[in-house]
Design a protein around this motif. Sequence first.
Motif, PDB file in Angstrom:
ATOM      1  N   ILE A  45       0.840  -1.198   0.000  1.00 16.17           N
ATOM      2  CA  ILE A  45       0.000   0.000   0.000  1.00 16.17           C
ATOM      3  C   ILE A  45       0.873   1.245   0.000  1.00 16.17           C
ATOM      4  O   ILE A  45       0.610   2.200  -0.743  1.00 16.17           O
ATOM      5  N   LEU A  46       1.924   1.262   0.817  1.00 12.89           N
ATOM      6  CA  LEU A  46       2.821   2.417   0.838  1.00 12.89           C
ATOM      7  C   LEU A  46       3.492   2.628  -0.509  1.00 12.89           C
ATOM      8  O   LEU A  46       3.620   3.761  -0.979  1.00 12.89           O
ATOM      9  N   THR A  48       2.329   1.705  -3.479  1.00 16.34           N
ATOM     10  CA  THR A  48       1.300   2.166  -4.408  1.00 16.34           C
ATOM     11  C   THR A  48       0.980   3.636  -4.178  1.00 16.34           C
ATOM     12  O   THR A  48       0.856   4.414  -5.131  1.00 16.34           O
ATOM     13  N   MET A  49       0.857   4.039  -2.921  1.00 19.24           N
ATOM     14  CA  MET A  49       0.563   5.441  -2.618  1.00 19.24           C
ATOM     15  C   MET A  49       1.711   6.340  -3.068  1.00 19.24           C
ATOM     16  O   MET A  49       1.484   7.424  -3.599  1.00 19.24           O
ATOM     17  N   ALA A  52       1.528   6.616  -6.767  1.00 18.34           N
ATOM     18  CA  ALA A  52       0.336   7.368  -7.172  1.00 18.34           C
ATOM     19  C   ALA A  52       0.508   8.865  -6.925  1.00 18.34           C
ATOM     20  O   ALA A  52      -0.139   9.671  -7.598  1.00 18.34           O
ATOM     21  N   THR A  53       1.345   9.267  -5.999  1.00 20.22           N
ATOM     22  CA  THR A  53       1.537  10.688  -5.751  1.00 20.22           C
ATOM     23  C   THR A  53       2.553  11.328  -6.687  1.00 20.22           C
ATOM     24  O   THR A  53       2.607  12.552  -6.786  1.00 20.22           O
TER      25      THR A  53
END
Length: 94
Positions: A45-46, A48-49, A52-53
Amino acid sequence: MNAVASMGHGPLPLPPGSVPSRGTEPQEGPAAEGIAALANVGWQILLTMGLATIAPGVIALVWPGETLRVVGVLFGVYLLVTGVFLLALRIRFR
């Protein structure tokens, strides 16, 4: 003292009167597997985030005027929706 402990391999003897700690040994079983799976999902998740940023950051640098306009509109929509929900909650729970 056994031969393994005297050679420096294995646990050291406890001082007299001390109580061995419980629950510090590595756990195995369903709980440990669940924690390992959660840790695996956490770093994914980290990652991907983080990825994504990067895209919005690049877009903001390439088109600053348009980005500012979009951010302004999104902030206005956020304020409008929040205001409507707060008003509805106030009316409902007088």
